[in-house]
Write an enzyme that holds these catalytic residues in place. Structure first.
Site, mmCIF file in Angstrom:
data_model
loop_
_atom_site.group_PDB
_atom_site.id
_atom_site.type_symbol
_atom_site.label_atom_id
_atom_site.label_comp_id
_atom_site.label_asym_id
_atom_site.label_seq_id
_atom_site.Cartn_x
_atom_site.Cartn_y
_atom_site.Cartn_z
ATOM 1 N N ASP A 108 -2.106 -0.559 5.806
ATOM 2 C CA ASP A 108 -2.466 0.021 7.099
ATOM 3 C C ASP A 108 -3.958 0.217 7.305
ATOM 4 O O ASP A 108 -4.400 0.516 8.408
ATOM 5 C CB ASP A 108 -1.798 1.385 7.255
ATOM 6 C CG ASP A 108 -2.461 2.446 6.365
ATOM 7 O OD1 ASP A 108 -2.537 2.214 5.129
ATOM 8 O OD2 ASP A 108 -2.917 3.473 6.882
ATOM 9 N N ASP A 116 0.860 -1.180 0.000
ATOM 10 C CA ASP A 116 0.000 0.000 0.000
ATOM 11 C C ASP A 116 0.900 1.236 0.000
ATOM 12 O O ASP A 116 2.110 1.148 0.272
ATOM 13 C CB ASP A 116 -0.906 -0.044 1.231
ATOM 14 C CG ASP A 116 -1.771 1.189 1.376
ATOM 15 O OD1 ASP A 116 -2.358 1.616 0.364
ATOM 16 O OD2 ASP A 116 -1.847 1.730 2.495
ATOM 17 N N ASP A 169 -0.222 5.242 0.962
ATOM 18 C CA ASP A 169 -0.478 6.143 2.087
ATOM 19 C C ASP A 169 -0.627 5.374 3.394
ATOM 20 O O ASP A 169 -1.392 4.410 3.478
ATOM 21 C CB ASP A 169 -1.749 6.946 1.835
ATOM 22 C CG ASP A 169 -1.606 7.937 0.701
ATOM 23 O OD1 ASP A 169 -1.138 9.057 0.943
ATOM 24 O OD2 ASP A 169 -1.952 7.570 -0.443
#
Length: 268
Positions: free
Chosen positions: A210, A33, A35
């Site tokens: 996240d 991922d 961000d």
């Protein structure tokens, strides 16, 4: 520090699921991922700070894995390309609706848009205009309401997105960190992992993210004998956890250092 999660799923150990501290990167497929994982989350999507050495780190990982690294993000593909200049590997934008050198998890983003999508966009633009701090982000196949700067608007954002989704067949609302995204049901990071692993079959998939939108990546990787690594706090399906972005960057550097030592030993 890479630790195990305490969820029930973390106790399950299918073959290949136990990720070594220093995996053989030549046998791994990495799904990363952006961000909140490779870069810190900012108050606004356009305010992130990308470390100068990040593209070089991704290139090194891509070389070590034989081209089996994919950055899988909810961001637009053109934004990812601009932020990661110098990394020529697989980029997946808009959760899979846009790809560069990658799988076709959701097809062409334009295939999901039309008059109803345009109407939804215009409706949300009008709604956001009257609410300070709420941002509308437009993507090729999705629309995002960000309320990080207006946390008291969470409920209102959820309500308007649900209302708009009811008038847009084939779309659904997916929550993420301080945002709600209206996107095609057929597009997901889980499908990206599944599709790319048909190309990278035989490798151990490692998915790192996240957010709630990354849980599908974890599920797909672990179902295929690999593992998921959750960055930060919160419930997760992932079997491993890191405390923050800094810890992930350190882990990736350790992996590359260990790979370099191993390559030296193999050629000595």
């Amino acid at each position: 520090m890479l630790t195990s999660t305490s969820s029930t799923s973390a106790q399950t150990s299918p073959s290949k699921a136990g990720l070594a501290a220093f995996p053989d990167l030549s046998q791994v497929a990495l799904f990363l991922d952006f961000d909140g994982t490779l870069v810190e989350i900012a108050e606004r999507p356009d305010a992130i700070i990308v470390p100068d050495d990040l593209p070089a780190t991704l290139r090194a990982l891509d070389d070590a894995t034989g081209g089996a690294v994919a950055v899988v993000s909810g961001r637009r593909l053109d934004e990812l390309d601009a932020w990661l200049t110098g990394f020529d590997g697989v980029l997946i934008g808009s959760h899979g609706a846009e790809t560069r050198n990658g799988a076709d998890a959701g097809g062409d983003g334009a295939a999901h848009t039309g008059e109803a999508f345009s109407d939804a966009r215009d409706r949300l633009k009008g709604w956001v205009a009257g609410r300070d701090g709420v941002l509308l982000e437009e993507k090729p196949a999705s629309l995002v309401l960000h309320y990080r700067q207006a946390p008291t608007c969470e409920g209102a954002c959820a309500d308007i997105m649900d209302t708009v989704a009811n008038d847009l067949p084939g779309f659904e609302v997916r929550p993420s960190k301080m945002a709600f995204e209206l996107m095609p049901k057929s597009v997901s990071k889980e499908a990206v992992v599944q599709d790319l692993m048909t190309r990278w079959s035989g490798r151990i998939p490692v998915a790192i993210g996240d957010d709630r939108t990354d849980e599908g990546m974890f599920r797909a990787a672990q179902a295929l004998g690999g593992t998921g690594i959750k960055v930060g706090e919160g419930d997760t399906l992932a079997r491993r956890r890191l405390p923050d972005v800094k810890a992930l960057r350190a882990l990736l550097a350790d992996w590359l250092e260990a790979e370099a030592r191993g390559a030296t030993c193999r050629t000595a």
